[in-house]
Write an enzyme that holds these catalytic residues in place. Structure first.
Site, PDB file in Angstrom:
ATOM      1  CG  ASP A   1      -1.837  -1.257   1.199  1.00  0.00           C
ATOM      2  OD1 ASP A   1      -1.304  -2.366   1.394  1.00  0.00           O
ATOM      3  OD2 ASP A   1      -3.050  -1.126   0.986  1.00  0.00           O
TER       4      ASP A   1
ATOM      5  CE1 TYR B   1      -1.937   2.772  -2.366  1.00  0.00           C
ATOM      6  CE2 TYR B   1      -4.164   3.449  -1.754  1.00  0.00           C
ATOM      7  CZ  TYR B   1      -3.057   2.634  -1.568  1.00  0.00           C
ATOM      8  OH  TYR B   1      -3.084   1.676  -0.594  1.00  0.00           O
TER       9      TYR B   1
ATOM     10  CG  HIS C   1      -4.415  -5.852  -1.467  1.00  0.00           C
ATOM     11  ND1 HIS C   1      -3.288  -5.104  -1.183  1.00  0.00           N
ATOM     12  CD2 HIS C   1      -5.461  -4.998  -1.338  1.00  0.00           C
ATOM     13  CE1 HIS C   1      -3.639  -3.864  -0.926  1.00  0.00           C
ATOM     14  NE2 HIS C   1      -4.950  -3.767  -0.998  1.00  0.00           N
TER      15      HIS C   1
ATOM     16  CG  HIS D   1     -10.095  -2.413   4.242  1.00  0.00           C
ATOM     17  ND1 HIS D   1     -11.004  -1.978   3.311  1.00  0.00           N
ATOM     18  CD2 HIS D   1      -8.987  -1.654   4.051  1.00  0.00           C
ATOM     19  CE1 HIS D   1     -10.466  -1.002   2.596  1.00  0.00           C
ATOM     20  NE2 HIS D   1      -9.253  -0.782   3.022  1.00  0.00           N
TER      21      HIS D   1
ATOM     22  CG  HIS E   1      -3.934   2.175   4.367  1.00  0.00           C
ATOM     23  ND1 HIS E   1      -4.679   3.110   3.721  1.00  0.00           N
ATOM     24  CD2 HIS E   1      -3.747   1.164   3.458  1.00  0.00           C
ATOM     25  CE1 HIS E   1      -4.931   2.706   2.482  1.00  0.00           C
ATOM     26  NE2 HIS E   1      -4.380   1.528   2.305  1.00  0.00           N
TER      27      HIS E   1
HETATM   28 FE   LIG Z   1      -6.081  -1.958  -0.599  1.00  0.00          FE
END
Ligand SMILES: [Fe+2]
Ligand SMILES: *[C@@H]1O[C@H](CO)[C@@H](O)[C@H](O)[C@H]1NC(C)=O
Ligand SMILES: *[C@@H]1O[C@H](CO)[C@@H](O)[C@H](O)[C@H]1NC(C)=O
Ligand SMILES: *[C@@H]1O[C@H](CO)[C@@H](O)[C@H](O)[C@H]1NC(C)=O
Length: 466
Positions: A167, A199, A317, A327, A356
């Protein structure tokens, strides 16, 4: 917060046991590290790290990855902006004057109103193991020279050091992560990257941010292979812009040697490198029964020979064990499908990103449930992998700080800070793992653990057994 580990030595054994039990009941350690809370800001387009190399049509965004199943081939990729230029790589080993040539291919793609530069990929093969090679791209016009070192021949006691990042994005914090990886006194030799690269999709899919990212990571990615995993920011599915082919920019830019492991897709594949067998999975491709990924993985796992490659590492991931609120449970359906296999084949460690922040699990499994028995709890399991979330590369979306409380038992250590990790394989039984937060000095280990190999030395290596 648990008892700092240096105290254990001074605590009498019985008290130690009691404290240990108390710690297990309350879950592991939620780090008390106090961080200055700052916004995570992307580096502007004119930043030094995004500067294109000088001269007409100079190769840029140079990066390499493993090019075959065992490490005797390297895929070299680069982009030229003004014209296709040469698709040849000239390369030579450190101790030889003999220059060799390999011919690659060039591709381009369009994404809405963006047209890519000329994207070159060239696989150089039949390299010698454990050898430094120089290579040159941009032949005949503006040549640039780089180098890499091939891994040692695959074998059970070959030490090897992997770096871990995920990330990453292209913020000032991302730049700090790269710098800390570069300056870590334990030198990573290849990067295991757990997905979410540029990103660019956060810029209305402006693929210029794919180009800036390629220039940004060149300072490492041109010199050591990055083993790629696809994340959700690689999907680039934008029907509102007429873009309905998922993973288009990613697959055009970041090739992987998937055919070498009989995979039918670059989104899942395997490689061997030194004493490790690395399986890369796609959280964003079908993985249910009868799907290509499922069939591939089912056939792949029995092929892993732990007498040849003791260390079985999986990259994906979306994490299966994640005690942050963000998440939360997104990895659950894949866990339900594949976790019994990971336990059966004694995977050593699973690295994921997406969240993150940083988290490391105990060795746990949750595979007893069968829809009638109600046995749906993670339990301690010495055949299970350790799950590590390392989605803390520093992208513009910022840190995930909100955690589920209390900390679940399966969670051994968690902290919302940016950083990277090192997985340092010593031999068939021992690997030393460390996580490094960006706020610390380059040598500081904010979390660390000796991994004992699940095939050769399957004794308890959890935090509580330390
Ligand atoms: Fe992601
Ligand atoms: C490309 O499309 C995006 C999104 O629709 C728009 O914001 C941008 O201005 C366009 N760029 C060019 C160069 O036309
Ligand atoms: C990124 O980090 C490198 C190495 O520390 C430094 O030279 C460069 O100036 C940094 N760039 C930005 C935009 O912070
Ligand atoms: C493997 O490495 C560990 C850690 O360095 C060491 O303690 C152990 O003795 C090594 N085993 C062998 C067989 O060399």
């Amino acid at each position: 917060m648990g008892v700092p580990s240096f105290l254990w030595w001074s605590v009498p054994p019985l008290l130690c046991l009691l404290l240990n039990l108390a710690e297990l009941c309350n879950g592991g350690i939620t780090s008390s590290f106090v961080r200055k809370v700052e916004k995570t800001i992307d580096m502007p387009l004119h930043s030094d790290v995004f500067r294109a190399p000088p001269h007409y049509n100079a190769p840029q965004q140079v990066h390499i990855t493993q090019g075959d199943h065992v490490g005797k081939a390297v895929i070299v990729s680069w982009v030229t902006m003004n014209g296709p230029g040469s698709d040849t790589v000239v390369y030579w080993s450190e101790n030889s004057k003999q220059k060799n040539k390999a011919k690659g291919m060039v591709t381009t793609y369009k994404f809405h109103n963006y047209t890519s530069g000329y994207i070159h990929h060239c696989t150089i093969m039949n390299l010698k193991f454990n050898t430094k090679y120089y290579y040159e791209v941009g032949i005949g016009r503006t040549a640039r020279t780089f180098w890499f070192i091939t891994p040692p021949q695959v074998g059970p006691d070959v030490p090897y050091t992997f770096g871990l990042m995920g990330d990453l994005g292209q913020s000032y914090d991302s730049n700090t992560t790269l710098t800390h990886y570069e300056l870590n006194p334990t030198k990573g030799k290849a990067v295991l990257f757990v997905g979410d690269l540029s990103y660019a999709d956060n810029y209305d899919y402006n693929n210029v941010r794919w180009d800036t990212w390629g220039r940004f990571v060149e300072r490492i990615a041109a010199y050591q292979p990055w083993i790629w995993t696809a994340g959700n920011h690689e999907i680039d599915f934008a029907p509102e812009l007429g873009e309905t082919q998922p993973f288009k920019p990613y697959t055009h830019r970041y090739p992987v040697p998937y055919k070498a492991s009989k995979s039918s897709s670059p989104l899942w594949y395997s490689i061997k490198r030194a004493s490790a067998y690395i399986i890369v999975l796609s959280s964003y491709s079908a993985y249910g029964k009868y799907t290509p990924q499922n069939t591939w993985l089912e056939e792949e796992l029995p092929k892993v020979n732990r007498r040849e490659t003791p260390w079985l590492i999986v990259l994906m991931h979306s994490p299966w064990y994640n005690s942050y609120n963000y998440h939360f449970m997104e990895g659950e359906t894949m866990r339900v499908m594949y976790e019994p296999w990971f336990v059966k084949y004694k995977v050593d460690v699973v690295f994921a990103g997406h969240v993150h922040a940083y988290e490391r699990s105990e060795r746990v499994s949750n595979i007893a449930y069968n829809i009638i028995n109600g046995n749906c709890h993670p339990v301690s399991d010495q055949s299970a992998p350790v799950y590590i979330t390392i989605g803390d590369g520093g992208n513009l979306e910022g840190l995930t700080a909100s955690m589920t409380e209390p900390q679940p038992k399966y969670s051994a250590f968690r902290e919302a800070s940016f950083g990277h990790a090192i997985f340092d394989i010593k031999n068939r039984t021992h690997a030393y793992y460390s996580w490094h937060r960006n706020q610390d000095g380059y040598a500081v280990q904010a979390d660390s653990l000796w991994f004992y190999n699940r095939f050769w030395h399957p004794v308890d290596d959890s935090t509580s057994a330390r």
